[in-house]
Scaffold this motif. Structure first.
Motif, mmCIF file in Angstrom:
data_model
loop_
_atom_site.group_PDB
_atom_site.id
_atom_site.type_symbol
_atom_site.label_atom_id
_atom_site.label_comp_id
_atom_site.label_asym_id
_atom_site.label_seq_id
_atom_site.Cartn_x
_atom_site.Cartn_y
_atom_site.Cartn_z
ATOM 1 N N ASN A 186 0.817 -1.226 0.000
ATOM 2 C CA ASN A 186 0.000 0.000 0.000
ATOM 3 C C ASN A 186 0.845 1.268 0.000
ATOM 4 O O ASN A 186 0.308 2.367 0.161
ATOM 5 N N GLY A 187 2.138 1.186 -0.180
ATOM 6 C CA GLY A 187 3.007 2.349 -0.238
ATOM 7 C C GLY A 187 3.183 3.064 1.069
ATOM 8 O O GLY A 187 3.433 4.282 1.096
ATOM 9 N N LEU A 188 3.084 2.374 2.139
ATOM 10 C CA LEU A 188 3.204 3.019 3.441
ATOM 11 C C LEU A 188 4.623 3.447 3.746
ATOM 12 O O LEU A 188 4.854 4.188 4.705
ATOM 13 N N GLU A 189 5.599 3.032 2.886
ATOM 14 C CA GLU A 189 6.952 3.508 3.138
ATOM 15 C C GLU A 189 7.113 4.990 2.795
ATOM 16 O O GLU A 189 8.087 5.634 3.184
ATOM 17 N N ASN A 190 6.100 5.567 1.990
ATOM 18 C CA ASN A 190 6.121 6.997 1.643
ATOM 19 C C ASN A 190 5.413 7.848 2.685
ATOM 20 O O ASN A 190 5.226 9.056 2.466
ATOM 21 N N LEU A 191 4.992 7.243 3.774
ATOM 22 C CA LEU A 191 4.244 7.987 4.781
ATOM 23 C C LEU A 191 5.096 9.095 5.384
ATOM 24 O O LEU A 191 4.604 10.202 5.656
ATOM 25 N N GLY A 192 6.370 8.871 5.568
ATOM 26 C CA GLY A 192 7.236 9.892 6.143
ATOM 27 C C GLY A 192 7.369 11.114 5.241
ATOM 28 O O GLY A 192 7.325 12.261 5.717
ATOM 29 N N GLU A 193 7.511 10.861 3.912
ATOM 30 C CA GLU A 193 7.603 11.995 2.976
ATOM 31 C C GLU A 193 6.309 12.779 2.931
ATOM 32 O O GLU A 193 6.305 14.014 2.843
ATOM 33 N N MET A 194 5.179 12.053 2.990
ATOM 34 C CA MET A 194 3.884 12.733 3.012
ATOM 35 C C MET A 194 3.755 13.614 4.254
ATOM 36 O O MET A 194 3.256 14.753 4.164
ATOM 37 N N ASN A 195 4.188 13.136 5.359
ATOM 38 C CA ASN A 195 4.116 13.924 6.593
ATOM 39 C C ASN A 195 4.993 15.174 6.490
ATOM 40 O O ASN A 195 4.650 16.238 7.011
ATOM 41 N N TYR A 196 6.161 15.066 5.803
ATOM 42 C CA TYR A 196 7.040 16.227 5.629
ATOM 43 C C TYR A 196 6.370 17.294 4.756
ATOM 44 O O TYR A 196 6.361 18.491 5.063
ATOM 45 N N LEU A 197 5.763 16.875 3.606
ATOM 46 C CA LEU A 197 5.084 17.819 2.724
ATOM 47 C C LEU A 197 3.904 18.463 3.434
ATOM 48 O O LEU A 197 3.623 19.664 3.244
ATOM 49 N N LYS A 198 3.207 17.659 4.233
ATOM 50 C CA LYS A 198 2.049 18.212 4.938
ATOM 51 C C LYS A 198 2.490 19.297 5.909
ATOM 52 O O LYS A 198 1.852 20.341 6.044
ATOM 53 N N GLY A 199 3.601 19.100 6.593
ATOM 54 C CA GLY A 199 4.093 20.109 7.524
ATOM 55 C C GLY A 199 4.515 21.375 6.819
ATOM 56 O O GLY A 199 4.282 22.505 7.310
ATOM 57 N N THR A 200 5.142 21.215 5.637
ATOM 58 C CA THR A 200 5.580 22.396 4.869
ATOM 59 C C THR A 200 4.381 23.201 4.395
ATOM 60 O O THR A 200 4.351 24.452 4.465
ATOM 61 N N MET A 201 3.342 22.528 3.901
ATOM 62 C CA MET A 201 2.130 23.202 3.425
ATOM 63 C C MET A 201 1.394 23.874 4.566
ATOM 64 O O MET A 201 0.859 24.990 4.403
ATOM 65 N N ASP A 202 1.355 23.231 5.709
ATOM 66 C CA ASP A 202 0.692 23.849 6.863
ATOM 67 C C ASP A 202 1.394 25.137 7.245
ATOM 68 O O ASP A 202 0.751 26.152 7.578
ATOM 69 N N SER A 203 2.736 25.162 7.195
ATOM 70 C CA SER A 203 3.492 26.377 7.537
ATOM 71 C C SER A 203 3.240 27.492 6.525
ATOM 72 O O SER A 203 3.051 28.654 6.897
ATOM 73 N N LEU A 204 3.217 27.134 5.193
ATOM 74 C CA LEU A 204 2.973 28.141 4.147
ATOM 75 C C LEU A 204 1.570 28.709 4.255
ATOM 76 O O LEU A 204 1.343 29.930 4.111
ATOM 77 N N TYR A 205 0.608 27.840 4.507
ATOM 78 C CA TYR A 205 -0.775 28.287 4.639
ATOM 79 C C TYR A 205 -0.917 29.277 5.784
ATOM 80 O O TYR A 205 -1.587 30.316 5.667
ATOM 81 N N ALA A 206 -0.261 29.028 6.884
ATOM 82 C CA ALA A 206 -0.346 29.932 8.035
ATOM 83 C C ALA A 206 0.335 31.255 7.737
ATOM 84 O O ALA A 206 -0.167 32.322 8.138
ATOM 85 N N ASP A 207 1.473 31.231 7.001
ATOM 86 C CA ASP A 207 2.172 32.474 6.683
ATOM 87 C C ASP A 207 1.351 33.347 5.738
ATOM 88 O O ASP A 207 1.271 34.587 5.917
ATOM 89 N N ILE A 208 0.742 32.709 4.706
ATOM 90 C CA ILE A 208 -0.072 33.489 3.765
ATOM 91 C C ILE A 208 -1.257 34.120 4.477
ATOM 92 O O ILE A 208 -1.599 35.293 4.258
#
Length: 801
Positions: free
Chosen positions: A303-325
């Protein structure tokens, strides 16, 4: 042997024998002489055959392993009670005859004046009652019951006293007084009749006035012989019935011991099998869990769960950008102009970034554990009835049926206690019940337990519900067998008494618990320092050693039960010998004052000596029949075991009896040859019950605490344990005599391991002892046996390091 007593002969004797001739003297000597020692009787005892012997002579004739004694004259067997020879009836006739003969005139061959002289004046017998008043009056009468001499005035006081009216008083001036009884009512008339109804002896005058319906019988020799014959027949019948009851009791006791051993061995085997199955279930549990983890990892990868860490990293980056905007939009125009370019570039990078792939399935998959639907049935094994020996059925067939009335003489011949056939049967049963005897697996059968047929043969494993089994095991605390308790803190600590690994105790041997395996990793090394195995009476050699004790200076004292004590130095060289030929020491210990305290079989007492061999005190004479084991508690009290009476007694340091308990049997307060005793740090009394193959523990006041004999698994049971010792943390060391090994138990009675076995050179261990620092251990090996062709005696000293 010179004659002390002589019977005066009548001048008109038809035989013409000269008064005081050797033949008449010899007959009197034979009457008052023991047939064994050919000396005057000392403490005479009477057997069932009515032959009398000295107490010491009978003691020397008795075999220690038998509960009866054979008459040296007529070879008839007399059974003994638990008190041994001391329980036999005293022969008071000997003393009465001796007193009567002492008071007769010496011989008629004297002058006329001497003939008229009374025997009291000739022998100097004085009135015992007048002696209390400082008077010297010649005695003329003697009371058989009081054993006192009276003058003419004092005998009147004695006769008129109501307490002594039934006593028989002999006129010492009448040569035939001892042969004739006179009527109480008519003192000048002899007794001629006896009334059985009134139980009263009468003269002719009393008979004429007596109730004729009572039918008094004349005291004729034929009548008395008839009663004696009937009593002899009764005696034979009682003897036979006693032998019959004893045989049945011995057989039932043997059967009881057999079933008790079967119970203990079966419990140990069930516990061992249960632990083995639980271990296998644990292994299956671990394998199943490991397979589950592997399967889950595989599904996560699919199920591709080895990409879960990368997904969590992108999610954190987007959350930070959304808050700054959002913050810039809500801020001032200057902030919007300053941050616009940076926020736009970050937004472009995120929108152009490629997201990791996700494997989508049409159906969601989940791994579950499906318990087995098979019926929960754990098959540990079954119960089998093993044929120990064909002699068991022979023994049962040899016992007469209950209520049988066989011919008296036939029964006496067939049920004699000295019958070799009976002894052979009992011996074979005991051998068959020995733990070391291997059972033939072919001689098995099925037995119905509690009304249902139980198959005991090992069966193939079935499907087992692991969850239910583990849950039930945890609910019970993992303690399957009620005889195997949870290890105590004392058992978890490393024991100071550990042995070198030997073939007899490997870590993988059956019955060794996981804790025992961990303890074997810290075993101490045992080194033989020296041994004394030269047999003989010369200094440096030993004869029949029975016990050993370490002296305060490190030297060693060995009790040789035949005749002496011998002291050796720390290198095994003889220093001195004490009490040679004056004792038969059984067990020797050291008391708080550094003195030697020992049980002496020769004088049947306890003796105390200083280090130079000088006697300090002797006590217990008359209290013991065969003293054996001895121990000294921390407060100085002395504990003694008695082999004959099967008794354990607690004494003060000066010998006073504080308490005692025990009798023959197999109960908690019963023993069968308690050979040795010791005390631990808490003054608990530890007794080796050799005949019952048990170790019994009592507190310092004599209250029962526990008993044990079971080893673990295939190790079996103790067999005739002898010496016992306790270390400084409460563990109990046992000399397992017939198994040829030294075994270690915890203070709770749980088997830990074997310190030394036959593979280590141990043969027939009899006694063991620690030194004061628990750095050395001494072992006595002794075996003679009955008709043994290979006697073995040795004393070995080991160092614990």
């Amino acid at each position: 042997m010179a004659s002390r007593y002589s019977m005066p002969s009548s001048p008109s004797s038809a035989s013409g024998m000269c008064p005081g001739s050797p033949s008449s003297t010899r007959s009197l000597d034979d009457l008052l002489t023991c047939p064994i020692c050919l000396d005057e009787y000392k403490d005479p005892k009477t057997l069932l055959c009515l032959h009398s012997f000295c107490y010491k002579c009978l003691e020397n004739c008795k075999r220690s392993y038998r509960r009866d004694i054979t008459c040296p004259v007529c070879k008839k067997v007399t059974p003994l009670s638990s008190f041994g020879i001391g329980g036999l009836q005293n022969d008071f006739r000997i003393q009465q005859i001796r007193d009567i003969l002492v008071n007769r005139p010496n011989s008629p061959g004297t002058s006329g004046d001497d003939v008229n002289m009374t025997q009291s004046e000739a022998d100097g017998k004085l009135c015992d009652l007048c002696k209390t008043q400082q008077k010297k009056t010649a005695a003329g009468s003697h009371c058989i019951q009081c054993y006192m001499y009276f003058c003419s005035s004092c005998v009147e006081k004695h006769s008129t006293n109501p307490l002594f009216t039934s006593h028989h008083v002999i006129n010492m001036l009448d040569n035939h007084a001892s042969e004739t009884l006179f009527c109480k009512n008519h003192k000048e008339h002899p007794v001629r009749y006896f009334c059985k109804t009134c139980v009263f002896m009468m003269c002719t005058i009393c008979t004429l006035d007596h109730d004729p319906s009572h039918a008094p019988e004349p005291l004729e020799k034929g009548i008395i012989d008839k009663y004696k014959k009937q009593l002899h027949d009764s005696l034979r019948m009682v003897h036979y019935r006693l032998n019959e009851v004893s045989s049945r009791s011995k057989y039932l006791e043997t059967v009881k011991q057999s079933h008790q051993r079967s119970l203990q061995e079966a419990q140990a085997a069930i516990h061992e099998k249960t632990e083995e199955m639980i271990k296998k279930i644990r292994e299956k549990e671990q394998n199943l869990v490991q397979n589950l983890k592997t399967l889950i990892d595989q599904k996560m990868h699919e199920n591709g769960l080895e990409n879960l860490g990368e997904m969590n990293y992108l999610k954190g980056t987007m959350d930070s950008l959304y808050a700054d905007i959002q913050r810039v939009i809500n801020g001032s125009p200057q902030d919007c102009l300053i941050a616009y370019d940076d926020l736009a570039n970050r937004t472009k990078r995120i929108s152009e970034a490629a997201l990791p792939g996700i494997c989508k399935r049409k159906k969601k998959c989940q791994v579950k554990f499906v318990p087995s639907n098979a019926e929960f049935d754990v098959v540990l094994g079954s119960l089998q009835e093993c044929n120990l020996s064909d002699m068991d059925t022979d023994e049962e067939a040899a016992l007469p049926p209950s209520g049988s009335t066989l011919n008296t003489y036939t029964c006496l011949m067939s049920a004699s206690p000295k019958s070799p056939k009976m002894s052979c049967r009992v011996s074979s049963i005991l051998n068959a019940m020995s733990p070391s005897r291997k059972t033939d697996s072919k001689k098995v059968s099925k037995v119905k337990a509690f009304g249902s047929s139980v198959d005991i043969s090992p069966s193939s494993p079935k499907t087992i519900n692991a969850d239910e089994l583990l849950a039930s095991s945890n609910a019970d605390g993992g303690n399957i067998s009620p005889t195997m308790s949870t290890p105590s803190p004392i058992m978890s600590a490393p024991s100071p008494i550990m042995s070198v690994p030997s073939p007899s105790m490997s870590a993988s041997s059956p019955g060794m618990s996981q804790q025992d395996d961990s303890m074997s990793l810290v075993q101490q090394h045992i080194k033989l320092v020296f041994k004394i195995d030269q047999i003989g009476g010369w200094p440096g050699r030993i004869t029949s050693p029975s016990s050993v004790a370490f002296l305060p200076d490190g030297n060693l004292v060995i009790s040789e039960c035949e005749n002496r004590l011998q002291v050796f130095d720390s290198a095994g060289h003889s220093i001195r010998i004490m009490g040679w030929g004056k004792m038969k020491p059984q067990t020797v210990v050291i008391n708080r004052e550094g003195q030697l305290v020992l049980t002496d079989k020769k004088d049947q007492c306890v003796k105390v000596f200083d280090m130079n061999g000088d006697a300090v005190s002797t006590w217990g004479t008359g209290l013991f029949a065969s003293p054996s084991g001895i121990a000294v508690s921390s407060n100085g009290n002395v504990i003694v075991t008695d082999l004959e009476t099967n008794n354990v007694s607690i004494h003060s340091p000066d010998g006073g009896v504080i308490s005692q308990f025990g009798s023959w049997g197999s109960g908690d307060y019963q023993f069968n040859h308690p050979t040795h005793v010791t005390v631990d740090q808490q003054d608990n009394i530890i007794v080796s019950d050799a005949g019952n193959s048990l170790i019994k523990v009592y507190n310092k006041n004599g209250a029962f605490v526990q008993k044990f004999s079971l080893l673990s698994g295939k190790q079996g049971l103790l067999r005739r344990p002898h010496g016992v010792a306790a270390d400084n943390i409460g563990n109990i060391l046992i000399a397992d005599h017939d198994n040829h090994r030294i075994s270690l138990f915890s203070s709770e009675g749980k088997f830990l391991h074997h310190l030394m076995t036959k593979q280590d050179g141990i043969r027939y261990p009899t006694a063991i002892c620690f030194d004061r620092n628990y750095k050395h251990i001494a072992v006595v090996e002794s075996h003679v046996g009955f008709m043994s062709k290979d006697p073995h005696h040795a004393v070995k000293v080991y160092q614990l390091s």
